[in-house]
Design a protein around this motif. Structure first.
Motif, PDB file in Angstrom:
ATOM      1  N   LEU A   1     -31.628  30.641  -2.218  1.00  0.00           N
ATOM      2  CA  LEU A   1     -30.784  29.811  -1.371  1.00  0.00           C
ATOM      3  C   LEU A   1     -29.624  30.668  -0.892  1.00  0.00           C
ATOM      4  O   LEU A   1     -28.887  31.243  -1.703  1.00  0.00           O
ATOM      5  CB  LEU A   1     -30.273  28.589  -2.141  1.00  0.00           C
TER       6      LEU A   1
ATOM      7  N   VAL B   1     -25.558  22.937  -3.188  1.00  0.00           N
ATOM      8  CA  VAL B   1     -26.882  23.043  -3.807  1.00  0.00           C
ATOM      9  C   VAL B   1     -27.571  21.682  -3.862  1.00  0.00           C
ATOM     10  O   VAL B   1     -28.145  21.292  -4.881  1.00  0.00           O
ATOM     11  CB  VAL B   1     -26.811  23.698  -5.206  1.00  0.00           C
ATOM     12  N   SER B   2     -27.509  20.960  -2.765  1.00  0.00           N
ATOM     13  CA  SER B   2     -28.182  19.663  -2.696  1.00  0.00           C
ATOM     14  C   SER B   2     -29.102  19.558  -1.483  1.00  0.00           C
ATOM     15  O   SER B   2     -29.489  18.455  -1.097  1.00  0.00           O
ATOM     16  CB  SER B   2     -27.159  18.531  -2.708  1.00  0.00           C
ATOM     17  N   CYS B   3     -29.431  20.700  -0.896  1.00  0.00           N
ATOM     18  CA  CYS B   3     -30.442  20.738   0.153  1.00  0.00           C
ATOM     19  C   CYS B   3     -31.170  22.069  -0.028  1.00  0.00           C
ATOM     20  O   CYS B   3     -30.872  22.805  -0.948  1.00  0.00           O
ATOM     21  CB  CYS B   3     -29.815  20.654   1.549  1.00  0.00           C
TER      22      CYS B   3
ATOM     23  N   GLU C   1     -23.506  22.416   2.847  1.00  0.00           N
ATOM     24  CA  GLU C   1     -22.325  23.281   2.789  1.00  0.00           C
ATOM     25  C   GLU C   1     -22.165  23.968   1.433  1.00  0.00           C
ATOM     26  O   GLU C   1     -21.051  24.128   0.928  1.00  0.00           O
ATOM     27  CB  GLU C   1     -21.067  22.495   3.160  1.00  0.00           C
ATOM     28  N   GLY C   2     -23.282  24.310   0.831  1.00  0.00           N
ATOM     29  CA  GLY C   2     -23.225  25.092  -0.406  1.00  0.00           C
ATOM     30  C   GLY C   2     -23.106  24.307  -1.684  1.00  0.00           C
ATOM     31  O   GLY C   2     -22.798  24.876  -2.728  1.00  0.00           O
TER      32      GLY C   2
ATOM     33  N   LEU D   1     -24.481  32.037   3.421  1.00  0.00           N
ATOM     34  CA  LEU D   1     -24.014  30.862   4.170  1.00  0.00           C
ATOM     35  C   LEU D   1     -22.647  31.131   4.783  1.00  0.00           C
ATOM     36  O   LEU D   1     -22.404  30.792   5.946  1.00  0.00           O
ATOM     37  CB  LEU D   1     -23.953  29.633   3.261  1.00  0.00           C
TER      38      LEU D   1
ATOM     39  N   GLY E   1     -27.754  25.304   6.055  1.00  0.00           N
ATOM     40  CA  GLY E   1     -26.625  25.008   5.180  1.00  0.00           C
ATOM     41  C   GLY E   1     -26.057  23.614   5.347  1.00  0.00           C
ATOM     42  O   GLY E   1     -24.839  23.430   5.281  1.00  0.00           O
ATOM     43  N   VAL E   2     -26.902  22.638   5.492  1.00  0.00           N
ATOM     44  CA  VAL E   2     -26.473  21.255   5.741  1.00  0.00           C
ATOM     45  C   VAL E   2     -25.531  20.738   4.647  1.00  0.00           C
ATOM     46  O   VAL E   2     -24.550  20.054   4.932  1.00  0.00           O
ATOM     47  CB  VAL E   2     -27.695  20.325   5.889  1.00  0.00           C
TER      48      VAL E   2
ATOM     49  N   CYS F   1     -26.808  30.036   0.153  1.00  0.00           N
ATOM     50  CA  CYS F   1     -25.450  29.668  -0.270  1.00  0.00           C
ATOM     51  C   CYS F   1     -25.146  30.135  -1.682  1.00  0.00           C
ATOM     52  O   CYS F   1     -24.017  30.031  -2.143  1.00  0.00           O
ATOM     53  CB  CYS F   1     -25.242  28.167  -0.159  1.00  0.00           C
TER      54      CYS F   1
ATOM     55  N   CYS G   1     -30.793  26.311   3.467  1.00  0.00           N
ATOM     56  CA  CYS G   1     -30.306  27.698   3.507  1.00  0.00           C
ATOM     57  C   CYS G   1     -31.319  28.643   2.883  1.00  0.00           C
ATOM     58  O   CYS G   1     -30.979  29.776   2.521  1.00  0.00           O
ATOM     59  CB  CYS G   1     -28.965  27.800   2.798  1.00  0.00           C
TER      60      CYS G   1
HETATM   61 FE1  FES Z   1     -27.528  23.341   0.788  1.00  0.00          FE
HETATM   62 FE2  FES Z   1     -27.512  25.928   0.185  1.00  0.00          FE
HETATM   63  S1  FES Z   1     -26.528  24.934   1.792  1.00  0.00           S
HETATM   64  S2  FES Z   1     -28.413  24.327  -0.912  1.00  0.00           S
END
Ligand code: FES
Length: 68
Positions: free
Chosen positions: A63, A23-25, A20-21, A3, A17-18, A65, A28
């Motif tokens: 993922l 770990v809630s989407c 931004e890392g 990311l 990467g909505v 990120c 990525c």
């Molecule tokens: Fe959302 Fe990786 S950017 S889980």
């Protein structure tokens, strides 16, 4: 992370990467070749839980990120 590479180089991957890392989407989501995947550290539980929601999940999904 992957990311960071995308963001630092202003690569235009739409919606990558909505969260931004945090770990809630799972935007990525990346799929590695077997040989590369085997070199990576094991994913943590947070990543595994979020990966379950990724579209097109494979045996070598991660993922971006969370991969250094
Ligand atoms: Fe959302 Fe990786 S950017 S889980």
């Amino acid at each position: 992370t992957i990311l960071d590479v995308v963001l630092d180089n202003e690569l235009n991957f739409e919606s990558f990467g909505v969260c931004e890392g945090t770990v809630s989407c799972s935007t990525c989501h990346v799929i590695f070749e077997d040989g590369v995947y085997s070199l990576l550290e094991e994913p943590l539980m947070d990543e595994m839980d979020m990966l379950d929601l990724a579209c097109g999940l494979t045996e070598t999904s991660r993922l971006g990120c969370q991969v250094y």
